[in-house]
Scaffold this active site. Structure first.
Site, PDB file in Angstrom:
ATOM      1  N   LYS A 134       9.553   4.249   5.912  1.00  0.00           N
ATOM      2  CA  LYS A 134       8.053   4.488   6.633  1.00  0.00           C
ATOM      3  C   LYS A 134       7.831   2.807   6.873  1.00  0.00           C
ATOM      4  CE  LYS A 134       3.392   5.640   6.121  1.00  0.00           C
ATOM      5  NZ  LYS A 134       2.386   6.373   5.277  1.00  0.00           N
ATOM      6  N   ASP A 169       1.591  -0.212   4.113  1.00  0.00           N
ATOM      7  CA  ASP A 169       2.117   1.184   4.426  1.00  0.00           C
ATOM      8  C   ASP A 169       3.555   0.964   5.205  1.00  0.00           C
ATOM      9  OD1 ASP A 169       1.684   3.613   4.111  1.00  0.00           O
ATOM     10  OD2 ASP A 169       0.754   3.940   6.158  1.00  0.00           O
ATOM     11  N   GLU A 176       0.132  10.043   9.040  1.00  0.00           N
ATOM     12  CA  GLU A 176       1.047   9.548  10.108  1.00  0.00           C
ATOM     13  C   GLU A 176       2.816   9.342   9.607  1.00  0.00           C
ATOM     14  OE1 GLU A 176      -0.768   7.764   8.505  1.00  0.00           O
ATOM     15  OE2 GLU A 176       0.712   6.206   7.795  1.00  0.00           O
ATOM     16  N   ASP A 236      -4.415  10.782  10.089  1.00  0.00           N
ATOM     17  CA  ASP A 236      -4.135   9.794   9.153  1.00  0.00           C
ATOM     18  C   ASP A 236      -2.836  10.165   8.192  1.00  0.00           C
ATOM     19  OD1 ASP A 236      -4.344   7.729   7.227  1.00  0.00           O
ATOM     20  OD2 ASP A 236      -5.957   8.668   6.055  1.00  0.00           O
ATOM     21  N   LYS A 240      -9.762   6.052   8.418  1.00  0.00           N
ATOM     22  CA  LYS A 240     -10.097   5.885   6.994  1.00  0.00           C
ATOM     23  C   LYS A 240     -11.581   5.153   6.668  1.00  0.00           C
ATOM     24  CE  LYS A 240      -5.244   5.083   5.258  1.00  0.00           C
ATOM     25  NZ  LYS A 240      -5.036   6.086   4.329  1.00  0.00           N
ATOM     26  N   ARG A 295       4.793  10.932   7.860  1.00  0.00           N
ATOM     27  CA  ARG A 295       5.892  12.086   7.850  1.00  0.00           C
ATOM     28  C   ARG A 295       6.143  12.202   9.458  1.00  0.00           C
ATOM     29  NH1 ARG A 295       1.267  15.968   5.561  1.00  0.00           N
ATOM     30  NH2 ARG A 295       0.718  13.954   4.455  1.00  0.00           N
ATOM     31  N   ASP A 298      -2.055   1.007   8.461  1.00  0.00           N
ATOM     32  CA  ASP A 298      -2.690   2.302   8.591  1.00  0.00           C
ATOM     33  C   ASP A 298      -4.167   2.399   8.624  1.00  0.00           C
ATOM     34  OD1 ASP A 298      -2.991   5.242   8.564  1.00  0.00           O
ATOM     35  OD2 ASP A 298      -2.095   5.350   6.644  1.00  0.00           O
TER      36      ASP A 298
END
Ligand code: BES
Ligand code: ZN
Ligand code: ZN
Length: 489
Positions: A251, A274, A335, A333, A263, A337, A256
């Site tokens: 990932k 991230d 994201e 959020d 967030k 996956r 993020d």
């Protein structure tokens, strides 16, 4: 990129009393006699308790000017030696030493490696953005591990291997520490290409146009809100007679913000981390190649910046993924996956025998396991076991979590698409995320490492873990590759 410099490391049969260095790191076991330094150390309250570190001037007789005494238990394991070496070297660095010898009495070859690894990992510092970084005259540049086994060629080789892995870990740490505005997807992809230059690893990069052509709707959907477009970087290491083919998927959300499901300010404070999964799989692939392990590795770094804007993916949108499945987005959020799903499909298409993905995927995993332990989930118990064994051998804390049955129906419960992106219930977020990923790996044995907690240390340094990016999972992945080779896969 401003590369962090790690010291050089060598092994020597020299005696602690005669070795030439600025500082001697001396391991003292609880009931040991600390030799010439015993009375000074006792005056300072040093008892030899595990983990204690005390710095004293060396006596006239010694060749070193300073001794750092480190407390050890009666029979320290590899992990204790790594941590002790790191704390010792850090204490030595505070005296502005440039050369450090370590007398931690390793009892066998593997323990020599552990001392070298801990000392190197503990020497890491990130100063790329300091206008006055530590000068070469004030930093530790040479490490000498003292051991009776120093002449054995297997030990010398093992220490060289430890250095390769430590440098790879430092590379992953550097990338995680880099400010997110300076490492947006195109820049990160460029740096990966640069790093792979001159190595046996081949790299190719898909830009947004190619991603479109290749139907990578997950990566494109997450990157849609940013004016820095997403990238998919594929690394391929293909030695002559590979025992097996391992795929790694990381990932790589370079920042993020949460996207439109934005967030809180506090929640996005550290979200430059991230991309730690992508950093780890790239660094591990380069290390596996540098070690020349006879295993084919194909790695996919799924890079996107998750930002809110007029072009961002909305909650309620449906994405068509690389696999052809449709996904209903509920929360922008979640994201990670979405980008991983496309990477996993590509790993399956590449024909890998096993797939490992690494991701700072869920806050729920930090709630479950704390900040220092990664979750391991997957569809194949033997593979999860291999990952956990490799983690244990390297001292990276990992723990298994189940993909419980009810998550299957939750993932397929979207009213308008094939798959639901986000857990309808606020429980088991890590397990739901893994159940989502499982939809994209088919029958290929797959393990998922959720490193949301351990990827970043927002507190003070401890053991060989610095504050900031930790490079977690690089050592486990390299170890897993060499374990697979040893087992003939
Ligand atoms: N990148 C975060 C997960 C994360 C949280 C990593 C804390 C490191 C530390 C991820 O993309 C995320 O935001 N996950 C959400 C998922 C939720 C919306 C289903 C989370 O964990 O809250
Ligand atoms: Zn997120
Ligand atoms: Zn994320």
């Amino acid at each position: 990129m401003n590369e962090s410099l790690l010291p050089d490391v060598s092994v020597s049969t020299a005696k602690p009393s005669s070795v030439k260095a600025d500082v001697l790191v001396l391991g003292v076991r609880n009931d040991d006699d600390a030799g010439d330094h015993a009375s000074t150390l006792a005056l300072l309250g040093f008892t030899g308790e595990k983990g204690q570190v005390v710095t004293v001037p060396a006596g006239e007789a010694a060749k070193v000017s300073t001794v750092v005494a480190v407390g050890l238990s009666a029979e320290p394991d590899a992990e204790e030696l790594r941590r002790a070496a790191a704390s010792g070297v850090r204490a030595a660095a505070r005296t502005k030493a440039t050369s450090v010898a370590l007398a931690l009495h390793p009892a066998e070859g593997d323990e020599v490696t552990a001392v070298a690894e801990g000392a190197l990992l503990g020497s890491y510092r990130y100063e790329a953005y300091k206008t006055k970084p530590t000068s070469d005259d004030d930093r530790v540049r040479t490490l000498t591990v003292l051991s009776a086994f120093a002449r054995q060629s297997t030990v010398v080789d093992a220490v060289e291997r430890a250095a390769v892995v430590a440098r790879a870990t430092a590379l992953a740490r550097d990338w995680v520490n880099t400010p997110p505005g300076d490492l947006r997807p195109p820049a990160f992809a460029d740096q990966i290409v640069e790093r792979a230059g001159g190595t046996p690893v081949k790299v190719s990069v898909w830009d947004e146009k190619r991603l479109e052509k290749e139907h990578c709707g997950g990566i494109l959907g997450v990157g849609a809100g940013s004016d820095a477009p997403p990238r998919l970087v594929r690394l391929s290491y293909e030695p002559r007679k590979p025992v097996t083919h391992l795929a790694l998927v990381g990932k790589g959300i370079t920042f993020d913000s949460g996207g439109l499901s934005i967030k809180s300010g506090a929640g996005m404070q550290t979200m430059k981390i991230d991309m730690a999964g992508a950093a780890a799989v790239v660094a591990a692939t380069l290390a596996i190649a540098e070690l020349g392990l006879p295993i084919k590795v194909t790695a996919f770094a799924c890079l996107a910046e998750n930002m809110p804007s007029g072009s961002a993916t909305r909650p309620g949108d449906v994405l068509t993924m690389r696999s052809g499945s449709t996904v209903e987005v509920h929360n922008t959020d979640a994201e990670g996956r979405l980008v991983l799903a496309d990477g996993l499909s590509l790993a399956v298409e590449a024909g890998a025998d096993r797939i490992i993905d690494v991701a700072t995927l869920t806050g729920a995993c930090v709630v479950a396991l704390g900040e220092r332990t990664s979750g391991v989930l997957g569809n194949d118990d033997a593979l999860s076991e291999s990952v956990l064994d490799a983690a244990k051998a390297t001292g990276e804390s990992m723990w298994p979590l189940p993909i419980v049955e009810e998550m299957k129906s939750a993932v397929t419960s979207s009213k308008i698409a094939d798959i639901r992106q986000h857990n309808p219930k606020p429980y088991g977020g890590t397990l739901f995320a893994a159940a989502f990923l499982r939809e994209f790996v088919g029958e290929t044995p797959w393990a998922h490492l959720d490193i949301a907690g351990p990827s970043f240390n927002d507190g003070a340094e401890h053991g060989y873990t610095p504050s900031g990016g930790t490079g977690v999972s690089v050592r486990t992945l390299v170890r897993l590759a060499s374990d697979l080779v040893a087992a003939g896969a």
